[in-house]
Design an enzyme around this catalytic site. Structure first.
Site, PDB file in Angstrom:
ATOM      1  N   GLY A  47      33.713  45.507  31.550  1.00 17.39           N
ATOM      2  CA  GLY A  47      33.699  44.137  32.105  1.00 17.39           C
ATOM      3  C   GLY A  47      34.779  43.577  32.561  1.00 17.39           C
ATOM      4  O   GLY A  47      35.979  44.545  31.269  1.00 17.39           O
ATOM      5  N   CYS A  48      35.006  41.965  32.748  1.00 12.06           N
ATOM      6  CA  CYS A  48      36.474  41.408  32.569  1.00 12.06           C
ATOM      7  C   CYS A  48      37.145  40.932  31.888  1.00 12.06           C
ATOM      8  O   CYS A  48      38.003  41.748  31.200  1.00 12.06           O
ATOM      9  CB  CYS A  48      36.637  40.642  34.368  1.00 12.06           C
ATOM     10  SG  CYS A  48      35.461  39.616  34.221  1.00 12.06           S
ATOM     11  N   TYR A  49      36.519  40.801  31.223  1.00 13.75           N
ATOM     12  CA  TYR A  49      37.119  39.495  29.901  1.00 13.75           C
ATOM     13  C   TYR A  49      36.666  41.130  28.866  1.00 13.75           C
ATOM     14  O   TYR A  49      37.740  41.042  28.121  1.00 13.75           O
ATOM     15  CB  TYR A  49      35.342  39.311  28.923  1.00 13.75           C
ATOM     16  CG  TYR A  49      35.800  37.323  30.415  1.00 13.75           C
ATOM     17  CD1 TYR A  49      36.758  36.738  30.439  1.00 13.75           C
ATOM     18  CD2 TYR A  49      33.748  36.919  30.799  1.00 13.75           C
ATOM     19  CE1 TYR A  49      36.759  35.342  30.803  1.00 13.75           C
ATOM     20  CE2 TYR A  49      34.199  35.889  31.664  1.00 13.75           C
ATOM     21  CZ  TYR A  49      34.840  34.922  31.186  1.00 13.75           C
ATOM     22  OH  TYR A  49      35.374  33.968  32.074  1.00 13.75           O
TER      23      TYR A  49
END
Lengths: 346, 346, 346, 346
Positions: free
Chosen positions: A149-151
Site C-alpha cells: 500500500g501507499c502509506y
C-alpha cells in the site's frame, strides 16, 4: 520484448503503469483489460495518451490472459484480485497485484479491516509482500506479488531500520500520515469533490484504516519482535504525494549521527531510497513523479524520541513505480529500468 | 464608540482585525499605525478595503497612541511589542499583543526558543495569556494581553480538558500540527513561493518550534502537573486553517462517551468551541473565516490512546478573532460581538 | 422579523444564503425545504452550521410555504422553479429564484440553450431580472425575481456602461470568463473530482453555454441596441471567484480617463460596485466572501480595444449575496443589510 | 557523448533541462554555470537532484565555456544572453538561449517592450527563432537559437495554420492566455506569494506584455501578411501549464471539418503537436510534464469566429523541452530524444 498486461487501466494506478512502461526498454504493453470499457481505446478515457500505440481494452478472461502475457499487473478494486490472480498464475503469468487482497497473511485480519472475505489461505501464504528494498530475494523468485500500500511503503521504508535496531520501544510508534487526493482513486464522491477538499485538511479513519495491520505485520516481521502502531491518515489538498511523520520512543540514548549511520548502511546500494541530511525536512514535491523515497531523521533530546520524515509519490513508489521495480527484480532486469530518476520540480 | 488602534495593519493579522472590527457594533477603528508606510492609505496596500473609511497609516509614537486609543492591537514582528506595549499601557491604553513577546513567563525560555532578548520580567509577569476560554477572569481585568499563538490555540483548546483530568500520561503528548501558509505572514521568501508550496507538504522546525514552550507552559498551568510535549508543525498547500492531531497515552481505560462528557462540560457556555460528534473528523474548511474551534475525540482501544482532532482558522481564532474576543471580555462587551458565527463554506 | 424560507438549503447557494441571513438584522430564517432530506437537521449535511438555531428540513408544499414565509429563495436545479415559483407567488410569498428558469424572456431561447421546456410565458414576462444595480426600481415592485447567473452578473456589471454609451461595436464583444469550481454545485462527477481539476485549467462549453443568451438579452435591453457576444467559460483550480475579461472594439477613440468617468458616474451611489484605478488588475481574492463587483478598465491604443476586467465571488454577488441584495430592495430595507462589506483576505 | 553546458541551472528552466537531459541517450551534462553559487553543488539548492552525478556550479567564462561544451543552454535573466551568447558562439559552441534577448528581430521593439538595450543587430539577425515545428530547417543550420517564449509557443502553434490560410481577419486576433505561476521564475516577490495567489485569478500586463511583439512578428512572418494581436495574460493558481484561448474573425464561412483538416495536414509528422477531436476542451493537465502542445478547434456560427484552444506545459514545451527539441534538430538527433512522451496524470 516481455509482454505485459494491465488490468484496471482506466484508473490512476493503471494509467501510471502505462506512463512508466511506455519508456521501459525491455517490455511492451501487450494487453489492456477492463471490466467496463471492453472494446474501447484507452484514449477515449484518457486523452493524454492519445499519441501512444496501445491495444484496445479487452475483456477479462483468465485463461487467455495467462497465455498472452508474461507479467500481469492488477490495479483493481478490493476483491477482484483475490479471485483472479491465482487463475492467472496457474495459467502461466507472473502477477503483481496492486490491491490489498494478498498483503495480509492472516485472512481473519483481512476480514476485520477490509470487511470482506479474504483470498484463499494457500495463496495468501504464497504471495510475496513486494516491499522492494527489504524483500528483494523473495520477490526475485515470486509468482505473485502483493504490491505494498501507499502509506505502508512510506512508513515501512522510514521505520524498518529503527525497528530492526531494537532502539525504539515497539509499542510506542505513532505514524501521522498525510496524503494527496489521488490515493482515493478516480471514483466520484463528495469525498473527492474539489470544492470540499481545496483549502482544507482533515484526518480520516482514525484508528481504523486498513493499512494499519499491513504496517504492523511487516514491521514485526522485519524486527522479529511484535510492533504496535498508531496510524492516522490525513487528506491534504494536493493531487500526489505522501508524507509520513513517524514518532518512536528511544529505549537508549541515540545520537542523531548514530541513526544516520544506521540508515546509511541499511540503504546502501538501494537506488530508490535517498537518505537526506540529518535534521532536514523533505518535501513531497522533491520526489514528485519519481520512484524515490526520501527519508530524514530527527532526534529530540528533550523528549527522548526519534522522528522520521519519509516522503514518496503515492502513485509511483506507492503504487505503479514500485510495481515496475518489482517486475524488474522478478525478471532479473536492472532495478531502475523504466523508472524516472529525476523528480518533476517545481 | 470605543476607540481602537492597530499597529501592523499592513500584515495579514492586521487586516483581518480590520475585517472583524468593521462589523463590530461597539468599536471604531480610530487609528492605524505602520513603521514603513506612514502617511499612506491602507487601500494602497490592500485594494480590497478601498470602500472602508479608514484613517491613514500614522507614525508610531507611544505617548500619542496611548492618548488616542482605548485599546491597541499589536500585530508586529517579534521584539517590537516587548518595547512598545509597556509604554502604551503606561500611557493609558489597554494592549492586546498578537506577537509572542509576552507569552512566556520565563524570559530565559524566550531567549532559548526565540533567540532574542525577552521583555522586562515585570511585564512578562503582568501580561495575561489570552486563551479566552480558559482565562476569562484574568483577561477581564488585564491591561496587557499576550494573545496566544495559532498552534497553541488549537492544541490547548483540544488538550486542556484531558490534561486537567489526569487521565493522560503527561509525558506522552504528541502534537502533529498542520497549517496553511498565511501563518507565515506576508513577508516574501522562497518558503512561501507558490511554486515551491503548491502540490507539496513538508514538516518544519521539528522539535524546535517556538510554540513548544508556550503549549507546555499553559498545559502545565491548567493541569497543575508538568506536561511534556512533542510538537511538529507542517506546512500544507492552503492559505488558512490549522489542524492539530494530538495523541495522548491514557492512564486509565476511558470510554469515548466519558471523554465526550468531559469536553461537553468543559466547554458548556463557551460559544466558540464546538464539540463535534464522537469519532468524527472535522475539516479546517468547516471553521473557515470564523472564530470557532471544532474538536472531535477518538479513543483507540488497541493502543490505549486518545486522539484529539482540533481545527481553527489560524487568522481568526488563531490570531485576530481571539484578539477581538479578548477585547470583548476586557471591555465587558458580549463575547461574540463583531465575530462571524457562520464559517464560509465552501 | 421578516420570515424567510429557503428551498434547496443543502446546496452551496442555499447554505451561503444561511450564512448571510444569519447576520441579517431584519429577517429570520423561518423555514428550510428539501426534496431529499425531509425531517433532517441541516447540520447533518453541513457540520459547519451546527451552532446555528435552524428549522429542520421540511417538505415542499406550495400552499403551506406561501403562508409560512414572507420571502422564499429557490436554490434549486433547472426546472423546479418553473413549476413551483408561480404557485408560491399565488400563495402570497415574494419569490427570488436563483435558478435560470425565469431569466430568459423568450421561452424558445430557453428551450434551445437549456434543452428543456420553459416556464409559462405569462410568468416569464412577469419575472424581473434581478441585476440589482440596473433594475432597482423594477425589483422594488416585483413579486418574482429571476436572480442573475454568476457569469452574467460579472459580465453585465462590467459591460453595461460601455454598451449604453454606444462607443463599442455591438457585434465585437468577446467575454473570456474564468470561474472557480463551486459554480458547478455540490453534485458529484468526474468534472469536479479534485485530482482532475487541481493543477489544471480548461475551457468548457465553448460557444454553447446557457449564460450566453442571458447576457445578450440584458446587454441589448440596457443598450437599446442589439448586442452579439462571444462567451467562453473556463474552469480554474480554485473554489470561489469569477474573473471576466471582456473585449470590445471601440468605435470612437476613447481616452481611458473618459471611460473611467463614464463608469464613475454609472456606479455612483451603488455600494457594491467598486471601480478600481484605471489600468489596474483586480484579483478575485479581493472580493472573496463579499458582495462586491470590482471593475478595472484598460484601453489598448494599438488595437483600438477596450478591455474590462470584472471580478466577483460567484457564491455571493453571483448568487446568494445578490439575492439578499434584491430582497433588501424588494422589502425597502437598506441595500447592504446582512451583506459583509469586507472581503476575506488572504 | 555530446557535451552540454547549462547557464542558470539554479532556476526552474535550468533544473528542468537537467531533468530532461539526464534521460537523454546522446548527451551528457558536462558543465553547470552560475553567477551566484560558484563552487556549490546543485543539490544544495535543489535536494531533489541529489542522486544525480552532476558537475559543481562553475564560474561564467565565455572562452573556457566555448571550449568545454558542444552546446550551451542559457536560462538567464533578460540582458545576460545579449552579451554572453555571441561570445560563446565565437568560441565554438552552439547556443540555445531561453531568454527573450534574441527573439525580436527589431532592436527598437525590444527596447520598447523590454525597457532595456537590445543585443547587437548583427546577432539579432543571425539568431534563429526556435519554434521547432515551423522553423526546422533554419534551426538545423543555426548557431544561435532564440528559444520561444512560453506564451508565444502555445499561441503560435495554435494560430499559425489559420494565419497562413488567410481565412481569419489578421487584425481580429484576441489571445486570452492563462498561465501557472512557475512562468514567473524562482525569484521571490509578493507576486508569487502563496497566500496572495492561491484561491485567486487575475490578469496582468494587459496590452503591455513583452510577448506581444514576439507573437506578432512570427505570426506575420508565417502568414506573410501583417497580423495584429490583442494579448492578455492571466495568472492561475497552479504551478505548471498554459492555456491559450485564441479568437479570430473568419473572413469566409469555414466548416469545423475544414479547419480540422487544415490542422491535420499542417501538423502531420510533427510528433509534439496533438490535434484533438473537433469541439473538445483540452486541459493543461493532459500535457503535464511533457513536450506536447494539444490543440482543439471550435467554430461559432452565430458570431462567425474560430476559437482555438491550445495547451502546453510552460516549463517543458514552453521552455526546456522545446530547447531540447531544438538541440536535437541542430545536432541531427531524433527529434524526440530525451523528451518524455507520456504526460503525468493525474
Amino acid at each position: 520484448m516481455i509482454r505485459v498486461g494491465i488490468v484496471g487501466a482506466t484508473g490512476y494506478s493503471g494509467v501510471e503503469l502505462i506512463r512508466l512502461l511506455a519508456g521501459h526498454p525491455h517490455v511492451k504493453v501487450a494487453n489492456l483489460y477492463s471490466s467496463t470499457s471492453e472494446g474501447e481505446a484507452l484514449a477515449s478515457v484518457f486523452p493524454h495518451v492519445q499519441a501512444l500505440e496501445l491495444p484496445v481494452l479487452a475483456k477479462i478472461d483468465a485463461g487467455q490472459m495467462g497465455a498472452d502475457n508474461d507479467v500481469i499487473f492488477l490495479a483493481t478494486p478490493a476483491g477482484v484480485s483475490a479471485e483472479l490472480s491465482p487463475e492467472l498464475v496457474k495459467n502461466g503469468a507472473k502477477v503483481i497485484d496492486l490491491s490489498g487482497d494478498f498483503r495480509l497473511k492472516d485472512g481473519a485480519a483481512y476480514t476485520q479491516w477490509y470487511k470482506r472475505q479474504p483470498a484463499a489461505d494457500e495463496w495468501l501464504q504464497k504471495a510475496v509482500y513486494g516491499l522492494s528494498e527489504w524483500k528483494k530475494e523473495e520477490i526475485a523468485g515470486a509468482e505473485l506479488i502483493a504490491n505494498p500500500g501507499c502509506y505502508p511503503t512510506a512508513a515501512l521504508l522510514g521505520m524498518i531500520p529503527l525497528a530492526k535496531s531494537g532502539w525504539v520501544n515497539p509499542k510506542s510508534w505513532i505514524i501521522d500520515a498525510k496524503s494527496g487526493v489521488s490515493g482515493a482513486g478516480r471514483g466520484v464522491s463528495l469525498g473527492v469533490h474539489y470544492s470540499e477538499i481545496n483549502e482544507s485538511i482533515h484526518a480520516y479513519k482514525v484508528s481504523s484504516h486498513q493499512h494499519t495491520p499491513e504496517i504492523e505485520q511487516e514491521l514485526t516481521g522485519q524486527a522479529e519482535l511484535e510492533q504496535l502502531i498508531q496510524f492516522t491518515p490525513h487528506l491534504v489538498p494536493m493531487t500526489r504525494g505522501i508524507l509520513v511523520t513517524a514518532y518512536g520512543q528511544l529505549e537508549k540514548a541515540a545520537a542523531l549521527s548514530e541513526l544516520q549511520e544506521l540508515y546509511q548502511s541499511s540503504y546502501a546500494g538501494k537506488p530508490f531510497v535517498r537518505l537526506r541530511q540529518p535534521g532536514s525536512h523533505p518535501r513531497t514535491k522533491e520526489v514528485y513523479g519519481s520512484n524515490y523515497c526520501d527519508i530524514a531523521l530527527h532526534v529530540d533530546d528533550r523528549t527522548g524520541r526519534v522522528i522520521v520524515l519519509s516522503v514518496i509519490d503515492n502513485v509511483v513508489k506507492g503504487a505503479a513505480g514500485q510495481a515496475v521495480q518489482n517486475m524488474n527484480i522478478m525478471l532479473g532486469l536492472p532495478e531502475t529500468a523504466g523508472l524516472p530518476l529525476v523528480p518533476l520540480f517545481p
